[in-house]
Scaffold this active site. Structure first.
Site, PDB file in Angstrom:
ATOM      1  N   HIS A   1      46.623  38.797  40.147  1.00 42.05           N
ATOM      2  CA  HIS A   1      45.982  39.425  41.300  1.00 42.05           C
ATOM      3  C   HIS A   1      47.023  39.889  42.312  1.00 42.05           C
ATOM      4  O   HIS A   1      46.749  40.768  43.133  1.00 42.05           O
ATOM      5  CB  HIS A   1      45.026  38.449  41.982  1.00 42.05           C
TER       6      HIS A   1
ATOM      7  N   ASP B   1      40.959  43.952  32.450  1.00 36.82           N
ATOM      8  CA  ASP B   1      40.714  43.076  33.589  1.00 36.82           C
ATOM      9  C   ASP B   1      40.534  43.981  34.811  1.00 36.82           C
ATOM     10  O   ASP B   1      40.752  45.198  34.748  1.00 36.82           O
ATOM     11  CB  ASP B   1      41.903  42.123  33.771  1.00 36.82           C
TER      12      ASP B   1
END
Length: 471
Positions: free
Chosen positions: A174, A245
């Site tokens: 992230h 993702d």
């Protein structure tokens, strides 16, 4: 419109509006990935965007890895995968998938992005941790496979993630791009084993935002033709759907260029970007997707929609069913190593560490107090060191801080007897090995696990779990 079907925007109930969702649906989005909301809000959202969509069916998805409770405000969170690894129970893993699917489909969610097939073999990994079943590939195969069967029987699509294996990395994708420094031979002996074995049960495979120099020295897995097509499709023989993702993650840079590269690498679905309209405009202007790739992606979506439509409706689980699952899992999962026991009337010092997410230990404290344990912040013969350190997206770390480690070591030295209770990451025990008399691993702060931790501390029964990772 055709390209837009490959875009699955994220929808955050705390920041997006219903109108924004309906607008994206009218523009031809092939589905949505949901974050947050109440059960009633999710049900209403699913109905609205389906009415607005030009497609016969769109797929509503969510990261319900631990049941709905992590994201859905009025639902119950289920035990993490690592607890199932400690229980080593395929029956509990199947039940977790079955309960999750039933709860999801009752709200209109078709596709659950689970299970995590990564290995929990790196203590410093800040994002996998208790999301993984085990450090051992065969255990992951057994338990993830059972969970996938449960999802399928409960009527939901499943998804293996994060290919080719996110476990042995030390960076949260992230925030930045993790690197998996393994040879191809090592990958096939470890990370790739669960994926290769579980592909026959999968509805989709999610590629991870991680760089694997041994497979592609330039591109991350999610943007790599060598990994997505060469390894996953050609070498491992995967014929189904590939999705990225979330594209909003910082590991891959500009999400428009990442979207184009992912599709050209062989992905069929682009997931959860910051600006889906911008990504759509970019892909239409560049017009760089080969017609054959577009047709293949639509064929995969058609197949998934048909599979979802064939699922038999199942009655949603009750709150009592979900809580009972957690109680039984806690009983089978908690691990106790060492000699330490609390008795009524004793004064016990409590030191709480790593509570970044305000998870709290109120249930454990209440159960101990009700049993006559006198808890104090001051000196005492016995000390309980309670760690709530756990993973969280965008946090970037998992271990206790040096300050917390120092507090724990000092507290252990000052007491006659000490025990560490991990209500989160089991790796929090590493810096305290040898400094405490006992370690109780509970893997999460769910109420049922805190209750089981209290029972073990009070010596009411023996622990049944075995560590699924190496400490």
């Amino acid at each position: 419109m055709q390209i837009n079907r490959l875009i699955f925007p994220g929808f955050w109930f705390d920041k997006n509006t219903w109108q924004q969702g309906e607008e994206l649906a009218r523009a031809g989005a092939g589905g949505f990935c949901l974050y947050g909301g109440t059960g009633a809000q999710i049900k209403e959202f699913c109905a609205r965007v389906r009415r607005a969509s030009p497609w016969e069916k769109i797929l509503i998805c969510a990261d319900y890895e631990d049941g709905l409770g992590r994201w859905v405000k009025d639902s119950v969170r289920l035990a993490p995968n690592m607890a199932l690894g400690a229980a080593d129970s395929q029956e509990l893993a199947f039940e977790k998938g079955f309960l999750t699917a039933r709860a999801a489909r009752a709200l209109g969610v078709d596709w659950v992005f689970a299970p995590v097939a990564d290995l929990a073999d790196t203590p410093d990994n800040p994002i996998v941790n208790t999301r993984a079943f085990s450090a051992h590939p065969q255990a992951v195969i057994r338990l993830a496979g059972a969970l996938m069967k449960g999802l399928t029987q409960g009527g939901a699509l499943n998804c293996l993630k994060h290919f080719p294996g996110h476990g042995q990395t030390r960076v949260d994708s992230h925030l930045a791009l993790p690197v998996l420094s393994r040879t191809p031979e090592e990958l096939f002996q470890a990370e790739l084993k669960p994926f290769a074995a579980l592909l026959p049960l999968a509805d989709g495979v999610m590629t991870g935002h991680l760089k694997v120099p041994a497979l592609d020295a330039r591109e991350p897995a999610s943007l790599s033709a060598a990994i997505t097509t060469g390894l996953l499709k050609e070498k491992l023989g995967w014929k189904g759907c590939v999705l990225t993702d979330a594209l909003l993650m910082r590991a891959i840079g500009d999400e428009c260029h990442a979207a184009r590269e992912a599709l050209n690498a062989g992905a069929h679905i682009l997931l959860a970007m910051n600006d889906p309209h911008k990504v759509s405009r970019f892909l239409h202007i560049k017009n760089s997707l080969a017609p054959a790739l577009l047709r293949a992606a639509h064929a995969q979506l058609d197949a998934l929609c048909a599979r979802s439509n064939r699922a038999t409706p199942v009655v949603p689980p009750t709150h009592a069913e979900l809580e009972d699952f957690n109680r039984r899992t806690a009983r089978a999962a908690c691990v106790w190593d060492g000699a330490f026991r609390l008795q009524a009337g004793e004064w016990v010092r409590a030191v709480v560490l790593g509570d970044d997410e305000q998870a709290g230990w109120a249930v454990l404290r209440e159960k101990l107090t009700q049993s006559g344990i006198q808890l104090t912040d001051g000196p005492a013969d016995k000390v309980l060191i309670i760690s709530l350190a756990n993973y969280k997206s965008f946090k970037g770390r998992i271990r206790l801080t040096p300050q917390d480690e120092s507090r724990a070591l000092q507290a252990a030295r000052q007491a006659r007897q000490s025990a560490l209770v991990c209500l989160g990451s089991p790796f929090a025990a590493l810096p305290l090995k040898g400094a405490v008399n006992a370690v109780l691993q509970a893997f999460c702060p769910l109420p049922a696990f805190q209750q089981e931790a209290a029972a073990l501390l009070l010596g009411r029964h023996a622990a049944q779990g075995k560590m699924p990772v190496c400490l």
